[in-house]
Design an enzyme around this catalytic site. Structure first.
Site, mmCIF file in Angstrom:
data_model
loop_
_atom_site.group_PDB
_atom_site.id
_atom_site.type_symbol
_atom_site.label_atom_id
_atom_site.label_comp_id
_atom_site.label_asym_id
_atom_site.label_seq_id
_atom_site.Cartn_x
_atom_site.Cartn_y
_atom_site.Cartn_z
ATOM 1 N N PRO A 77 43.629 2.240 -7.656
ATOM 2 C CA PRO A 77 43.625 1.719 -6.282
ATOM 3 C C PRO A 77 42.856 0.419 -6.101
ATOM 4 O O PRO A 77 41.761 0.238 -6.636
ATOM 5 C CB PRO A 77 42.983 2.869 -5.497
ATOM 6 C CG PRO A 77 43.378 4.092 -6.256
ATOM 7 C CD PRO A 77 43.317 3.681 -7.692
ATOM 8 N N CYS A 78 43.447 -0.474 -5.286
ATOM 9 C CA CYS A 78 42.894 -1.806 -5.067
ATOM 10 C C CYS A 78 41.890 -1.923 -3.923
ATOM 11 O O CYS A 78 41.022 -2.804 -3.969
ATOM 12 C CB CYS A 78 44.028 -2.803 -4.806
ATOM 13 S SG CYS A 78 45.230 -2.898 -6.148
#
Length: 419
Positions: A77-78
């Protein structure tokens, strides 16, 4: 090419998966949280082992069963590192970067590849990066980071991605990041046929006017509303290309639209700008409603970029090309001098001593600001003495697999809104 196997975590809808497949990797397993993205993966690769759920949940899969796999890859996840977000890093319930590094220790893959947003390359995360690199070294891996631009790999979009690759030293000698060259394609040349599909009379003029690459396409989060092309600044950039960024259209403009009409993009157009559908080998079907498909596409690692990195890794594992001196291959990324000073120090140290150890010329205000940033990702012990306040480095706050980590409670609470 040798038969190479990959395990992919946080696989999304398959941008990285398709790119790695085209680079020569067969998927032994793909794990993804989003049900629609899982359905998309299964729609395109019915023979793959695709599992749906929290990748850190060992009820979903057992990492040791894939020990020694050729490649462990993932687009973790960013949001923990995104410039557009709060940059919570290790204290964000979605952060799985450090956990993925520990996973490499358990699985002992021949190579590791993790990609994320440009924000992870910023000074704010210098200590985080150093922690990752040091941990990989402890696990027996050489590693390096590189900021890659999608438009250097045939994708007409301004989409920088920060990529980590790790290998055992004997194979890392054969690895180097792909360089690529800036694409000559534009939004207009890429989408001309799709924009004209509804017989809109203004399509040809629109294509000529859309004469630059696209801004970064953002998939957005379930925390926010429906599909659109990003924040205000991005919408202004889209408008300069003749695109209405206030949503996604169901179909291209039709013959009844005036020639000066400003169109919205369709999901098929967004797919094309991400590298899907640019040629038969990049064809990919998506499952879900419009907003879900847009998020799947927008959150993906563009397949041509993944293919380029995957090919470089495959070449190294198969010892193709030239052998290199690792000192020449490695790209130095700015690290945090205060973090290194804290790490080297044996006991509590004063501000003056830490600044001296760091080799940096900073004032007290800057020191306090930097220490506050470090304390987001690491435990910093402090005590007041006759000499003033002293500091000592404690543990890493991030989730690395601990059963008692508060990530579990935060993740359970936020799960319905995590994407």
């Amino acid at each position: 090419m040798a038969d190479l196997k990959a395990v992919e975590i946080c696989a999304g809808a398959g941008g990285q998966a398709l790119g790695l497949e085209l680079a020569g990797f067969d998927h032994a397993l793909a794990v993804e949280l989003d049900k629609n993205a899982v359905a998309t993966l299964k729609e395109n690769r019915a023979g793959w082992d695709v599992r749906c759920g929290d990748v850190a949940d060992e009820e979903i899969w057992k990492p040791e069963e894939f020990k020694g796999v050729d490649l462990l890859a993932g687009g973790v996840p960013c949001p923990p590192f995104s410039i557009a977000g709060k940059q919570l890093g290790a204290t964000d319930e979605r952060d799985l970067f450090a956990w993925a590094v520990e996973l490499a220790g358990r699985m002992q893959p021949r190579a590791l590849m993790l990609e994320n947003v440009r924000g992870l390359s910023m000074p704010r995360f210098a200590a985080y990066r150093q922690h990752v690199k040091d941990r990989l070294r402890d696990l027996g891996y050489w590693s390096d980071w590189r900021l890659l631009h999608a438009n250097h790999f045939g994708v007409p979009q301004l989409r920088p991605r920060f990529v980590l690759v790790a290998m055992r030293s004997e194979e890392a000698q054969w690895f180097s990041f792909p360089e690529g060259t800036p694409t000559t394609e534009t939004v207009g040349s890429t989408l001309a046929d799709l924009m004209a599909a509804g017989d809109w009379r203004g399509a040809e003029a629109w294509a000529k006017g859309a004469d630059d690459i696209a801004p970064t396409i953002v998939g957005g989060s379930k925390k926010h509303g429906g599909a659109d092309l990003g924040p205000t600044r991005a919408k202004r950039a889209w408008l300069q290309l003749g695109v209405d960024g206030m949503g996604i259209a169901d179909a291209p403009p039709t013959v009844d639209r005036p020639e000066n009409f400003i169109p919205k993009l369709t999901t098929d157009m967004v797919k094309r700008l991400q590298g899907w559908g640019s040629s038969p080998e990049y064809e990919w079907k998506f499952v879900g409603r419009k907003t879900s498909v847009y998020r799947q596409v927008g959150n993906a690692f563009p397949p041509p970029v993944a293919r380029a990195v995957g090919t470089a890794i495959a070449d190294a594992l198969n010892r193709r090309g030239g052998k290199r001196d690792l000192r020449e291959v490695e790209n130095e990324v700015l690290h945090d001098g205060l973090y290194l000073a804290l790490k080297v120090a044996k006991n509590f140290e004063t501000e003056a001593d830490l600044i001296k150890l760091s080799g940096e010329n900073i004032d007290s205000q800057t020191f306090e600001r930097r220490m506050a940033a470090l304390s987001r990702d690491f435990v910093i012990h402090e005590r007041d003495t006759l000499l003033g306040r002293e500091y000592r480095l404690g543990g890493f706050k991030g989730f690395t697999g601990q059963q008692d980590h508060d990530r579990h409670a935060r993740f359970a609470e936020m799960r319905s809104r995590i994407s």
